[in-house]
Each structure stands twice: as structure tokens, then as C-alpha cells.
Write a protein that holds these residues in place. Sequence first.
Motif: not given
Lengths: 484, 249
Positions: A292-299, A320-324
Motif C-alpha cells: 500500500k502506498r500513497g503519493d502526495c504528488r501535489g503541494a 507508506s507515503c511519498i511526500l513529494r
Amino acid sequence: MAAVQETIDTVGTLQTDKYKYGFVTDIESDRAPKGLNEDTVRYISAAKGEPQWLLDWRLEAFRRWKEMHEPNWAKLRYPTIDFQDAYYYSAPRRKPKLNSLDEVDPDLLATYAKLGIPLGEQKLLANVAVDAVFDSVSVVTTFKEKLGEAGVIFCSFSEAVREHPELVRKYLGTVVPASDNFYATLNSAVFSDGSFVYIPPGVRCPMELSTYFRINAAETGQFERTLIIADRDSYVSYLEGCTAPQRDENQLHAAVVELVALDNAEIKYSTVQNWYPGDETGKGGIYNFVTKRGDCRGAHSKISWTQVETGSAITWKYPSCILRGDNSVGEFYSIAIANNYQQADTGTKMIHLGRNTRSRIVSKGISAGYAQNTYRGLVSVHPKAEGARNFTQCDSLLIGGHCGAHTVPYIESRNPTAKLEHEATTSKISEDQLFYATSRGIPAEEAIALIVNGFCRDVLQQLPMEFAVEAQKLVGISLEGSVG
Amino acid sequence: MLEIRNLHVEVGGKEILKGLTLSIPAGEVHAIMGPNGSGKSTLSYTLAGRDGYVVTSGDILYQGESIIGLLPEQRAAKGVFLALQYPIEIPGVTTMTFLRTALNAQRKARGEQLMDAAQFLRLVRAKGKTLNVNDEMLRRPLNAGFSGGEKKRAEILQMALFEPKFAVLDETDSGLDIDALKLVAEGVNALRGPDRAMLVITHYQRLLDYIVPDHVHVLAGGRIIKSGGRELALELEKSGYDDIIKAAA
């Protein structure tokens, strides 16, 4: 491996001979033959009427998977899985309809009663034909209408491939690439079905989205795939699973969940996992290997995972979270309960890429019986993540003298401005506490449930209200038999 | 109300109580005094039914029935209460939640109606008033980070809520300054009544200035060696345990 054998036997009692001579794309049949090869993948794709690009994607994943090895770094012990000795696809089958609750397994009903599930919902869960008072069809219809007005797409993954191919193609595999890890890659090759959600820009989803509403439509199978996209300025709260115990004839489960949050969007993903954990001696039980993974793609986007893990014989899961995006926020709240011979290796990864990204991890692990419970987490701050912050709290609670709790936190910081905090505690429900509570009139099992709920309070509070009440009861039920 | 007959109790294979006999009628408050290691705490745990306190012979009759086969929660539901010398911390569980769970567990065992949150809140506030227990304290996890005085007040609050028929107060004075002691004693005295019996276990006579007993017993070597009125406590205070133990031997 007795448990798998048991599963195979169950499946074996169904007719399998007709596949003896192989097949190409026999859509009439409802199950792919045993084993996994390119033909199996083609079969699945054809059975679902998928476009060529998706078949190619699956096949590429399968080619990768053949080169990969099963990971062995987790603190889990289980017999080697023979991936050729399993079935990878069976057509969605409706569960047999029952006429009344009298026909339902009384043990199951007793558990529903303990969980406080209303009668109408009990019927829905047990697949009993529902009466006018609680008409599931009309509930679902009203539900769909309301979502439609808001422009929210909430459907099965297969439906999304047919109806919204452009969205699926744009986002599928962008958070969890097809080659990500052994189980995710396997899922990419053979995934059966799952959920798809798209929240358009500026929309606050008018209700909690729950897989519960789809639970009886058809079984989604062992390789579930979920994709949720929250477009800019949107919000969605998604509930997965169910506190009611779930059994499945497939022992191996390898799901993939991908979340994408664009600018200012927020996704709240809550899970209650209560798969069959095996019996008191550790026999049977689901093996659950989830990516399971989440991508915080936006600001300014935010993704928050809340999980209550009480089931399965083996749990291997790291939401998990990718804090992009700059200023994005990732959260992970977890309760993992392992009783009898259950083993759980779970935790999270917070990958800080953007500036001023923040993450928070609260993990509560409870071990009882002969169970082993491991928190495994990574907090990684990349060079450009100026001002990143993380707070981690890992608490373990032991019940009895034969179980184990383990904490394996990895922390990597490559930016000097990062602020990372880690707190960890391990405690035990003492004989003193139990005597104290019982001497005040609280029976031992209730006392354990009370103390454990107190221990988990910070996480339970994160769950949506109706889920929280059931989860609280589930905590008690999961630990039944852990004293005396 | 309570009758202990020739009670022998072993803890970890070692005999601690060696033929203790004691009778406490309803409406009376009895005090047990004794030196360290005389078996005071063993007696209180045995009365409450703690695991590991094995009755090898003799009996405990409560309201005419033997309770030695009952679990602690069953005794509690029947109206036996033990206020501990060192109340145990229950982290994460608010005092309010714990008390309500306990009261409802007892009511359920007795086949009485359960109390909802609102009813309970009114009750606990009323009972807490005299013991100086406010909402803030009720919202904190039970005994976790409580001062010595707060812990003892929380114990007496539980006694007030459960309204036991027979209560044991084990070293309730330990760790209390004089103001806290007065407050706790007031709480206990408020619960004295014709239908209730109490056993106050203490090392010092100081507590008995505030909770005045009807009878005083001296426990030594696992047996009651002397019984008397209130004046026995004063005598002990003056001359110590040694003389009495020697005289009894």
C-alpha cells in the motif's frame, strides 16, 4: 505445507479435470488451471475483456516477476509457498443466497452480535436475502446517485478499465510500479479486481466510501487492486474491510493499493483487516502480503493511513507515503494485534522529498499467546526536503510470557534541517493490573479488552466514528482466550 | 457478615496464615494491626480472591456462604471490596471509563440494569464531591501519575460507588499527609452503616483516630493473638508489638 494443502483440497473438490488438457482462452470455464505462466496471465486478461495495453502491462510484470525472489527480510516464518501449486483466477461467483439468518453458521452470528452489527447489516454480510426494511439494492442505488451528482467515480477496477480507461492508464502503476517488489509484481500480473475511485477537482466526497457497499456484489479474489485519485482541492475518506470475520478459500493474498493526492487534496484511508487468522494451534489462516502506498504528488496534499490489523496468520504490510509535494503531510496510525500463533510484520515508510513535508507515525502493537509482532518502519529525508519533520511513536504491549514484540525503525536523513523524533515503549499487562481490575468486578477478558483499548486510544480516535465503535469491540474479541 | 474460620493460607508454597479466626458482624468496623510480615496483606488478598493465595484449610463465610471458591470479580459483584495499599496504574483508561465499566460489570453479574454514560456521570460527580474528585481527575487515566493522596481518594470513591457490604481497607493511611488522611477518613466514615461491615488493616494507630473501630485485633505469625476494644490500639502504640507477642506466646 498443511494449510495450503487444505486449501488446495477444498478447491480440488470442485471440478478441475476439464482443464487437464490445457486451454487457450476458454472464457466459458470459470477458473484458470493451476499454476502460473504467460498463458495464465493472458487468460485472466481475456476473461476480463481487457484492452491490449493492460495485457502488455500484465505480461511485462509477469516477466519481471519470474526474475524476482521472495523477500526474506521480514521477521516471519512460514513454509515456502509453491506458486505453481495454486489457482490464479476464478470468475467472480455469487455467494449462495440464504433465505434467513437461521441458515447462517451460529458462530458467525455470535460474533456479529458481539460486534454489535445491526440485524439488517448482519443479513447483508451473511448474504441472506434482505427484506424491505433494509433493502441493499436501494441503499446502493441512492448511494450511487449521490456520488454521481458530485461527479465522484467509485466502481470496481474492471469497470474502471472499461469506462474510464484514460484515468486508469494515466495513474496505474505510477505509485507502486509493476516491478516494485515480489508480491506487488505478482499482483500486477494476475490481479483479479478491486476498487477504483476518482474525486474531481474541488469536490469533497459527500460520504465515506466503503468497500462494504460492494462486499456482496462478488468476491474480489485474492489479488485485489485498488486505485484512488484525489484531484486538486478534493477530499475523500475511504474505508476498507470490515470488522466481521472473513474467510476465504485462498490462503495467499497479495493486494496492491495506490493512492494519488494532487495539490491540496486529502485522502484518508482506513482499514480494518480481520481475515481468518488460523486456529489456536496456528493451523490454517490467510497469508496477507500487501503493498500500500500513497503519493502526495501535489503541494499541500495529505494522505493518512489508519489500520486495525487483527486477522491473518501472516501479515506483511507497510502502508507508506511519498511526500513529494512541498508542505505535504503523511500520517500512519496503526493497531496490530497478534494472538495465538499469528505473525505480523507491519509498519510504514515516510519518504520526504518535498520541502517542509511532515509525517507522523503512531504504532500500537499488541502480542498475546505465541504471537510475534514486529514494527518495521523507514523515515527517509532526501537532500531537497528542507525543513522536513517526523514524529514517530511505537508502543508495544505484551500479554503473557510466550509472545514477542520487535521494533525495527530505520531513519535516514540527508538534510541537516530535518527534525526527527522517535519514541518507543514496551509494556506488559501485569498480573497486578488484572487482579486490580477483577477485584473491582471486571472479568479478566473484559479487563484485557479495556486495558488494550486504553493502550490503542490514540489510534482508535483516528477512525471514522461508526468504524471506531466496532473496532473497539473487535480488539476485545481478537484477544479472547489470551488469559488463563 | 464475615466469618473467618481457622484459615490457613499458603503463598508460593509457604504458609503465611496459620489458623486465623475472626468474626465481623454487620454494622461494625474492625481493625487489624500487626508488625511487618505478620500476614496482613495476605489476609486482604485472600479475602479478595487473588490468584496464588491458596486456602489449604479453614473457610471464609460471607453472608453465611463460603466464598473461597469464587473469582475476584464474583466476590466484587456480591459486595466484597478491597481498597489497596498501592493502587495499580491503568494507563490509557480514564478513571471515568474504568469506574463505569467496573460498576456495570457488577450490576450485570447481579442481573441489574446497566447505567448509561449520562446516569453514571451524575452519580460519580455526586459521590466525588465529598472526596474532592473533580471532572479533571476523572478524565485522567486511573492512578497513572496520581499523587499518593489522589490514589487513595480514587480508591474510596470506588468504594462509595460500588457500595459494598464488606470492605477491606489495606493500609489506607500509608503515604498520606494529615489533610489527605482526614479527607479519606471522612469518606470512609460516611459509608459506615448498619448494613455494612469494614475491616481496617493498619500498621499504625494514627488512622484509628479518624476511623474509630469497634474492635481491634492483633495479628502476628499468621494468627490473631489478641483482641480488644479501641484501647488496645493505644496500648500498642505505647508499648509496641513485642510485649503483646511475648505475652501471647
